[in-house]
Design a protein around this motif. Sequence first.
Motif: not given
Length: 228
Positions: A82-83, A85, A88, A95, A145, A154, A157-159, A162, A214
């Motif tokens: 998922q992390f 790049s 993604l 992903h 998330g 987005v 969601h990423k935060n 994490i 980020k």
Amino acid sequence: MPNSRQLTLQSSVRYFFTALFWIPVVFFSLLLVKNTIPYFSFSQHFSFIEERAILFLKPIYKYSFYTHIFAGMFCIIAALTQFSSYILKKRKSIHIWMGKIYVFVVIVLGAPTGLYMSFFAKGSFWERTLFMFMAMYWMYSTVKGLQLIKQKNVLAHKNWMIRSYSMAMTAVTFRIYHILFYYYGVDHLHNYEISLWISVLGNMLVAEYFIFRKSKNYLNTFKINYTN
């Protein structure tokens, strides 16, 4: 404005520290998976099982244990994708589907069994409470998330993912700290308690640091694009 040479140097330094972080993360994640797989021989000759022999006589605890370690093992590996790049950008479908499976496994398997087992965790009342918190926070951050990506938010969601991943990774970081304190001669019970607290609180702090970085980078990029 920085010249191309400075940008190249900055980029190289960034990639170096990124690799410095991810290489041990991937290594210890795979090591945890390797060490977990033997449990599925269903042998009773593991120290964890022998210490809790009475609990393992209860089918609900036994099934919860095997479900939980399977969920944790899967989530740690799934989260690594998922992390990425590359995945993604180039393989977005991977992903998306791995993300859906991760969410399902956390909500249905990992967090509920972790919450149940927390009532029987080793240590004092505070360690059991910490395990309860971990399970609930893992569940909450994962659901949050999911909700945010459905709203097309987005960045948020990423935060939250994490934060979810930081809880999954406590299984890895706990073992690292436990080994370190063992070599420093800390007795087993204190080693267990200290490693657990440092792992959970440390992972949360690291997660918030990454989120801060980020978010800061995102705002800086937005300002540059807006001013130009």
